[in-house]
Structures are given as C-alpha cells and as structure tokens.
Enzyme design. Structure first.
Site, PDB file in Angstrom:
ATOM      1  N   LYS A   9      33.755  47.427  37.053  1.00 18.79           N
ATOM      2  CA  LYS A   9      33.845  46.849  35.715  1.00 18.79           C
ATOM      3  C   LYS A   9      32.932  47.592  34.733  1.00 18.79           C
ATOM      4  CE  LYS A   9      35.128  42.194  37.355  1.00 18.79           C
ATOM      5  NZ  LYS A   9      34.831  40.747  37.267  1.00 18.79           N
ATOM      6  N   TYR A  49      44.486  39.690  33.461  1.00 19.92           N
ATOM      7  CA  TYR A  49      43.870  38.441  33.943  1.00 19.92           C
ATOM      8  C   TYR A  49      44.672  37.208  33.524  1.00 19.92           C
ATOM      9  CZ  TYR A  49      39.435  40.355  35.770  1.00 19.92           C
ATOM     10  OH  TYR A  49      38.458  40.986  36.521  1.00 19.92           O
ATOM     11  N   ASN A 112      29.808  40.921  36.839  1.00 19.62           N
ATOM     12  CA  ASN A 112      29.573  40.967  38.278  1.00 19.62           C
ATOM     13  C   ASN A 112      30.064  42.255  38.914  1.00 19.62           C
ATOM     14  OD1 ASN A 112      32.255  40.389  38.088  1.00 19.62           O
ATOM     15  ND2 ASN A 112      32.194  38.478  39.235  1.00 19.62           N
ATOM     16  N   HIS A 115      35.741  44.109  40.653  1.00 21.59           N
ATOM     17  CA  HIS A 115      36.909  43.234  40.827  1.00 21.59           C
ATOM     18  C   HIS A 115      37.616  43.625  42.116  1.00 21.59           C
ATOM     19  CE1 HIS A 115      40.733  41.190  40.098  1.00 21.59           C
ATOM     20  NE2 HIS A 115      41.289  42.299  40.571  1.00 21.59           N
ATOM     21  N   GLU A 126      48.589  43.782  40.700  1.00 14.98           N
ATOM     22  CA  GLU A 126      47.464  44.495  40.077  1.00 14.98           C
ATOM     23  C   GLU A 126      47.569  46.011  40.283  1.00 14.98           C
ATOM     24  OE1 GLU A 126      43.930  42.570  41.550  1.00 14.98           O
ATOM     25  OE2 GLU A 126      44.377  40.723  40.459  1.00 14.98           O
TER      26      GLU A 126
HETATM   27  N1  UDP Z   1      34.304  34.583  35.703  1.00 12.25           N
HETATM   28  C1  UDP Z   1      33.415  34.062  34.757  1.00 12.25           C
HETATM   29  N2  UDP Z   1      33.024  32.747  34.865  1.00 12.25           N
HETATM   30  C2  UDP Z   1      33.477  31.934  35.859  1.00 12.25           C
HETATM   31  C3  UDP Z   1      34.369  32.448  36.804  1.00 12.25           C
HETATM   32  C4  UDP Z   1      34.762  33.766  36.702  1.00 12.25           C
HETATM   33  O1  UDP Z   1      32.992  34.771  33.842  1.00 12.25           O
HETATM   34  O2  UDP Z   1      33.090  30.760  35.916  1.00 12.25           O
HETATM   35  C5  UDP Z   1      34.729  35.980  35.596  1.00 12.25           C
HETATM   36  C6  UDP Z   1      34.054  36.899  36.622  1.00 12.25           C
HETATM   37  O3  UDP Z   1      33.881  38.186  36.012  1.00 12.25           O
HETATM   38  C7  UDP Z   1      35.105  36.958  37.715  1.00 12.25           C
HETATM   39  C8  UDP Z   1      36.398  36.967  36.907  1.00 12.25           C
HETATM   40  O4  UDP Z   1      36.115  36.053  35.826  1.00 12.25           O
HETATM   41  O5  UDP Z   1      34.944  38.116  38.527  1.00 12.25           O
HETATM   42  C9  UDP Z   1      37.633  36.501  37.622  1.00 12.25           C
HETATM   43  O6  UDP Z   1      37.382  35.240  38.215  1.00 12.25           O
HETATM   44  P1  UDP Z   1      37.831  34.944  39.706  1.00 12.25           P
HETATM   45  O7  UDP Z   1      37.669  33.480  39.940  1.00 12.25           O
HETATM   46  O8  UDP Z   1      39.172  35.529  39.952  1.00 12.25           O
HETATM   47  O9  UDP Z   1      36.712  35.706  40.588  1.00 12.25           O
HETATM   48  P2  UDP Z   1      36.802  37.024  41.495  1.00 12.25           P
HETATM   49  O10 UDP Z   1      38.157  37.050  42.115  1.00 12.25           O
HETATM   50  O11 UDP Z   1      36.557  38.205  40.589  1.00 12.25           O
HETATM   51  O12 UDP Z   1      35.698  36.855  42.498  1.00 12.25           O
HETATM   52 MG    MG Z   2      40.022  36.875  41.269  1.00 14.25          MG
END
Ligand code: UDP
Ligand code: MG
Length: 139
Positions: A9, A49, A112, A115, A126
């Site tokens: 990211k 997303y 974080n 992805h 994706e």
């Molecule tokens: N995210 C966020 N706040 C939240 C949950 C998710 O900002 O409470 C962001 C974070 O960057 C995350 C992305 O949205 O990686 C996609 O969320 P997902 O639940 O799909 O998590 P991932 O699959 O990336 O672990």
């Molecule tokens: Mg996810």
C-alpha cells in the site's frame, strides 16, 4: 496451485518497505508471477474495494489507497491465499501476531502496509482488476 493478489500500500512504498516485504515473500517460497507499480485514482480505489462500500472506513480507505503509488503483485503457491494472509497478520496491527508484516510495520488500522485477497473468489476478481493474462508468467 493457487493465486492471490498482493498490494504494498502507499504507506509501505513511501516508507521504503518494498524490498523488505518482497524479501519476506521470497523467503517463504512464494512465487511472484506478476508485478507492477500503479497509482490509483479515487474511482479505481473505490471500485477495487467495492465490497466495503457503505462501511464507515470506506472513504478513508479509498482516499488513502489513491494517496500515492502502490506495488501490485500476483503471487502463486500451494495455499498461497492463506499463507500470505498469515504473513500479513490481522487487519488491526494491534491484534497481529508477532513477526507478521502488519505487526512489524503497520502504524494504524487503515495504514497497514499490505493487502491480500481473502479467498479464491476475491483473488480472481482482484487479479483481473489489475492484470491481464499476458502480464502473468506461465510456467
Ligand atoms: N480498514 C480500516 N478500518 C477498519 C477496517 C479496515 O481502515 O475498521 C482498512 C484497512 O486498510 C484494511 C482495509 O480497510 O486493510 C480492508 O479491510 P478488510 O476488512 O478487508 O481487511 P484486510 O482484508 O485488508 O485484512
Ligand atoms: Mg480484505
């Protein structure tokens, strides 16, 4: 063999973590079968997303994802979807296991660093979102 989409990211690229993250993939024995740098528009980030449309973090997340360049990769390996998600660690870095990318480098639940697709269906969507078949290595 399975494929998954990985993204370093904008925070990971800006902080110089590309080599570190790719090194972890290589040490795990995961094959990188496609890779490029991209800088998404807001519209592209929102469409990528779209499963999260309407959630409270959607605006922030999509704004962050178009704030700078990302590295996007297609990874291949046996059970690579789960293997790579284990390397990433939990979404919230505070809950991520020691030694995972997010535990070691994430600064925020949003920022974080990486992805990864969460299953075969999302991986197919994706990967096709960023790569056509001509850009993906065949062995
Ligand atoms: N995210 C966020 N706040 C939240 C949950 C998710 O900002 O409470 C962001 C974070 O960057 C995350 C992305 O949205 O990686 C996609 O969320 P997902 O639940 O799909 O998590 P991932 O699959 O990336 O672990
Ligand atoms: Mg996810």
């Amino acid at each position: 063999m399975e494929r998954t989409l990985a993204i370093i990211k904008p925070d990971g690229v800006a902080r110089g973590l590309v080599g570190e993250i790719i090194g972890r993939l290589e040490r795990e024995g995961i094959s990188i079968i496609a890779m490029k740098m991209i800088w998404m528009t807001k519209g592209q980030a929102k469409a990528f997303y779209k499963v999260h449309a309407g959630k409270p973090f959607y605006e922030g997340l999509t704004g962050f994802m178009c704030s700078g360049p990302c590295v996007v990769m297609v990874l291949e390996g046996k059970e690579v979807i789960d293997t790579y998600r284990e390397l990433m660690g939990a979404t919230d870095f505070k809950e991520a296991a020691k030694g995972t990318i997010r535990h070691d480098y994430a600064t925020d639940i949003e920022k974080n660093v990486v992805h990864g697709s969460d299953g075969p269906r999302s991986a197919a969507f994706e990967i096709a979102y960023f790569f056509n078949e001509l850009e993906i290595l065949k062995r």
